[in-house]
Design an enzyme around this catalytic site. Structure first.
Site, PDB file in Angstrom:
ATOM      1  N   HIS A 139       0.870  -1.171   0.000  1.00 19.02           N
ATOM      2  CA  HIS A 139       0.000   0.000   0.000  1.00 19.02           C
ATOM      3  C   HIS A 139       0.918   1.235   0.000  1.00 19.02           C
ATOM      4  CE1 HIS A 139      -2.425  -3.038   2.201  1.00 19.02           C
ATOM      5  NE2 HIS A 139      -3.481  -2.445   1.669  1.00 19.02           N
ATOM      6  N   ASP A 154       2.193   2.088   3.340  1.00 18.63           N
ATOM      7  CA  ASP A 154       3.148   1.142   3.931  1.00 18.63           C
ATOM      8  C   ASP A 154       4.573   1.613   3.709  1.00 18.63           C
ATOM      9  OD1 ASP A 154       0.966  -0.568   4.327  1.00 18.63           O
ATOM     10  OD2 ASP A 154       1.353  -1.675   2.488  1.00 18.63           O
TER      11      ASP A 154
END
Length: 486
Positions: free
Chosen positions: A149, A152
């Site tokens: 993501h 992340d």
């Protein structure tokens, strides 16, 4: 003196030695006669010296009899199964969020994971160091892909522009590491659920500004995924759903979600991104009802809004069980519509009612997965992503290796078992015989649309009654499957 960090490859057997100290000239000349010199990677002296997993060497295949916990017993990436290597069949990926961001926290206590490289901040500098950690892990594990993501890999800033700058800084390092290691991006995705702005959802939010922000975030993440050579892009519903229908305009929210996806398709074409779009079904959590409930709901949604030409499904085991289905059911349903694109490999705890994201170790599960995947000739450009996390009690870095090795071995063994079953025709033969009444006579006429209600009535009046049913032999079939797995 010869600078620190030179790499020598022995000519006889291609063994590689990294000398972690300076060498005197005489020793360098001796080594040069025995080894091929590989120029050192131009990074800082400190970065060359650093190993985040110093006690772990490259994970190798040692065969089924190996007792080495840091070796593969079944995953031999070069082994050919049904005409393709295991590496090509399985296309393993490591997820960034659980593996490199998960710290083991739960509602009852903070994280207790030991991650020596973490400095406790969410800075860009820490994010860049984490990239080095991730790629050392990927390289030593031998995983060909990773997934992330946007949030992340890089921290969110105080504004969208600052957030984008943060992401760009980290993407530069991700790109460097990809080029250095050969590891590729299986898919990227945008986190449209963690920030409080997404409390009511993203594309389905009652706040039009949130829809706009989500669109800007996905736009950037699509650009980044393209820059990194990603071969897929995933949309997971996050908070796209509802908790209470009293305050929900169901049709309007679904219309907005479809509009969001159409906008994504338009921008994908505009920038020339050729990766596959994937939707990941999940029935609940965090909302009471997620709009991408299961494979059937997603297929119906895509068809209703004219999106089936642009999307396939990314099926996750734990999401299947939360929806009351087996993983094999969800895979088979998506595959029968030509829409199975990729999988998230994990499992849930059947005694718990939430998404536990445990590593897959059940050989029945992996065999069932591979029967469906082989049946459609693979997942490419999708793959097998380990959307799984080590248990809170498994808090040391070495546990990350044990978990992934076990998951990779489980799928490799499932692949081999499924291939043997297919070669022997044990299930295809059963299915062919069971449905044989449809291959000729009245069955063939029904399937070819030659028989209507009148003809079928006439057929049965003449025959008097239906042919006798035969046993499904379910227990026998399960015994046969057991023979292959045992």
């Amino acid at each position: 003196m010869i600078a620190y960090g030179n790499v020598f490859k022995r000519k006889a057997d291609n063994a590689v030695v990294l000398f972690q100290s300076s060498l005197d000239t005489g020793l360098f000349l001796f080594l040069s006669s025995k080894f091929t010199i590989i120029p050192a990677i131009p990074v800082s002296r400190r970065e060359v010296a650093m190993s985040f997993f110093p006690d772990v060497a490259k994970i190798r295949y040692e065969g089924p009899d190996s007792k080495n916990p840091l070796a593969f017993r079944h995953y031999n990436e070069a082994e050919i199964v049904e005409g393709k290597s295991m590496k090509e069949h399985l296309r393993f990926a490591v997820c960034y969020w659980h593996t490199f961001r998960g710290m083991g926290g739960d509602p009852f206590g903070p994280g207790c994971a030991v991650r020596p490289w973490e400095d406790g901040t969410d800075s860009v500098e820490m994010a860049i160091r984490r990239v080095r950690v991730a790629f050392e892990f990927l390289e030593k594990l031998g995983a060909p892909f990773y997934c992330f993501h946007d949030r992340d890999v890089a921290p969110e800033g105080k504004s969208l522009s600052e957030t984008n700058r943060n992401l760009d800084a980290v993407v530069k390092v991700l790109k460097e590491e990809q080029q250095r290691t050969g590891v590729k991006l299986l898919w990227g995705t945008a986190n449209l659920f963690s920030n409080p702005r997404y409390v009511h959802g993203a594309a389905t939010s009652c706040n039009a500004d949130v829809f706009a922000y989500a669109a800007a975030q996905v736009k950037k993440c699509l650009e980044v995924t393209k820059e990194l050579g990603g071969v897929n892009y995933v949309f997971w519903g996050g908070r796209e759903g509802y908790t209470n229908l009293y305050n929900t305009d169901l049709k309007r929210e679904l219309d907005h979600l479809a509009r969001f996806f159409h906008l994504a398709v338009e921008y994908k074409k505009k920038i020339g991104f050729t990766g596959q779009f994937l939707i990941e079904p999940k029935p609940k959590e965090p909302t009471t009802h997620q709009y991408d409930f299961d494979a059937a709901a997603v297929v119906a949604f895509l068809r209703s809004y004219g999106l089936t030409d642009h999307f396939k499904l990314n099926i996750e085991t734990n999401h299947a069980t939360l929806a009351g289905h087996t993983m094999m059911h969800e895979l088979a349903y998506a595959s029968m519509h030509g829409l199975l694109g990729s999988i998230d490999a994990n499992r849930g705890d059947l005694l718990l009612g939430w998404d536990t994201d445990q590593f897959p170790t059940d050989i029945y599960l992996t065999t069932q997965c591979m029967l469906v995947i082989l049946g459609q000739n693979g997942l490419a450009p999708g793959g097998v992503n380990f959307d799984a996390k080590v248990r809170r009690e498994s808090f040391e870095p070495i546990d990350l290796f044990h978990a992934h090795i076990g998951g990779m071995d489980a799928f490799a063994l499932g692949l081999k078992i499924a291939a043997r079953m297919r070669a022997d025709g044990v299930l295809s033969g059963v299915i062919k015989e069971r449905y044989s009444s449809w291959d000729s006579g009245i069955g063939a006429e029904i399937e070819s649309r030659k028989a209507g209600f009148e003809q079928l009535e006439s057929y049965m009046l003449q025959k008097g009654d239906a042919a006798r049913n035969v046993s499904g032999r379910q227990e026998l079939i399960e015994n046969i499957v057991n023979r292959y797995i045992q």
